[in-house]
Design a protein around this motif. Sequence first.
Motif, mmCIF file in Angstrom:
data_model
loop_
_atom_site.group_PDB
_atom_site.id
_atom_site.type_symbol
_atom_site.label_atom_id
_atom_site.label_comp_id
_atom_site.label_asym_id
_atom_site.label_seq_id
_atom_site.Cartn_x
_atom_site.Cartn_y
_atom_site.Cartn_z
ATOM 1 N N LYS A 162 0.843 -1.179 0.000
ATOM 2 C CA LYS A 162 0.000 0.000 0.000
ATOM 3 C C LYS A 162 0.884 1.237 0.000
ATOM 4 C CE LYS A 162 -2.113 1.343 3.844
ATOM 5 N NZ LYS A 162 -1.395 2.565 4.270
ATOM 6 N N THR A 217 4.347 3.146 -5.769
ATOM 7 C CA THR A 217 3.428 2.081 -5.353
ATOM 8 C C THR A 217 2.346 1.885 -6.402
ATOM 9 O OG1 THR A 217 3.813 2.601 -3.019
ATOM 10 C CG2 THR A 217 1.878 1.276 -3.539
ATOM 11 N N GLN A 276 -4.870 -5.934 -1.914
ATOM 12 C CA GLN A 276 -4.853 -4.558 -1.429
ATOM 13 C C GLN A 276 -4.730 -4.539 0.094
ATOM 14 O OE1 GLN A 276 -4.889 -1.531 -3.097
ATOM 15 N NE2 GLN A 276 -4.548 -0.724 -1.030
ATOM 16 N N ASP A 277 -3.884 -3.663 0.593
ATOM 17 C CA ASP A 277 -3.683 -3.495 2.025
ATOM 18 C C ASP A 277 -4.459 -2.264 2.477
ATOM 19 O OD1 ASP A 277 -2.799 -3.224 4.596
ATOM 20 O OD2 ASP A 277 -0.670 -3.278 4.119
ATOM 21 N N TYR A 278 -5.341 -2.448 3.472
ATOM 22 C CA TYR A 278 -6.175 -1.345 3.945
ATOM 23 C C TYR A 278 -5.804 -0.880 5.351
ATOM 24 C CZ TYR A 278 -9.255 -2.414 -0.002
ATOM 25 O OH TYR A 278 -9.768 -2.630 -1.256
ATOM 26 N N SER A 299 2.388 -1.492 -8.727
ATOM 27 C CA SER A 299 1.204 -2.338 -8.552
ATOM 28 C C SER A 299 0.495 -2.547 -9.893
ATOM 29 C CB SER A 299 0.240 -1.720 -7.540
ATOM 30 O OG SER A 299 0.829 -1.657 -6.256
#
Length: 433
Positions: free
Chosen positions: A209, A345, A363-365, A349
């Motif tokens: 992220k 990023t 996906q990192d939240y 990505s």
Amino acid sequence: MMLINMNLRGWFILLMLSFTILNGCINKNESNNYLRIEKTTDEIRTKLVALRRDFHENPELAGNEVRSAKIIAKYLEELGLEVKTDIAGNGVIGILHGESAGRNIAWRADMDALPNDFLDDVPFKSKNEGVQHGCGHDVHMAIGLGIAEVLAKNRDLLSGTIYFIFQPEEEPFKGAKNIVQTKDFLNMNLDEIYTLHVTALPVGKIMTKANELYAYQKRIKLSFKKSISQKELKDLYEKIRIETLRTVDGNKPWEIPLAFDTTRGLSNANTMFKDYFFMEENFVIHEESNQWELLADAYETKKSNVSNILSNIIEVINSSGYEDKFISASFIQENPTVMNDEKLTSETSRFLENRFGSELLMQDYGQIPYFNDDFIYFQEKIPGVYFLLGGSNKEKEINAMNHAPNFRVDEECIRVGVKTFSSLMLNRAESEK
């Protein structure tokens, strides 16, 4: 006029057809280049697994990575790379020049092991008592060497220069800070830098992220007069923990095994690992200079709130009835946290999704507590991205939770890491400045 228009139209159609054919040829050539990367990765896969197991059997603590450094330097030299050793201690830098002009890109792999004797149920367990690769740096070294070999064997495809930085002393948060102060690092004139960390994501998955990947971690010291008892201190600390706690909907972000759970973990938009502040349940009390010192760690996700941590704690103490016994509050350790460059990023990505499919990336939240990485010291100097690489496999009962008993990895992650990031390095080195 009609004849002229028809001729112009014909030339336009011919031009567009030529462009389409040329573009198709370029895309086909690019695809073939990446297929070569994957083929080379598959050819060295077994060797890299054996290399990782050798590192695992012979772990070395931070500052003592002598054997690992020698193996790495020899491996890189045999690939034909220019090699520099003894960088900020036991660091090794391998330099791979491409066939044409391009950009200066770095890949970093950390080397040091942990001081522990956790259960390690593998046939290649540590031979060094009290030392263990329980964080995955053995995997990181194998992947770094794998990327170097894949790109060296496909040097004719490579533009620019790739620098492979094998870094000592990551665990004590010292190695990267020392390396960026060396002439060797400054002379690289790097455009970008990348790294990964294997962890408890499913094998075959990658997560990242923009901005903070981990929570801000602060080590706090609270000083009190000896007139307060240790029992009173324990009760007061519990009051501080409860009254400064901030979570969303009663979540418990300190339950780190849930970080990679699909319903509550980092990959869920409603993850429990965002917008929180908490202080660890465990703490230390000791006597120093005829006063009590209470030491504890705190975790905050919002940078803007970090400056308020001590004042919030003092406010609780001042309303506790023990304010007359309180002396001071201070940070005794406040390392910066990994900070991924937004533009890089996004670009990297997008490349990985286009090349390997959307199923590769998760996906990192949120932000992970407890962990951090001194890679941030590189990121403070140049734009960089830090990726999380899956090493767990439920079907094989393999759990790659770092710093935990029986930390294990599915070694398929080595192939995934080498294939994926060799392709990324190839792409980034040829990108225009």
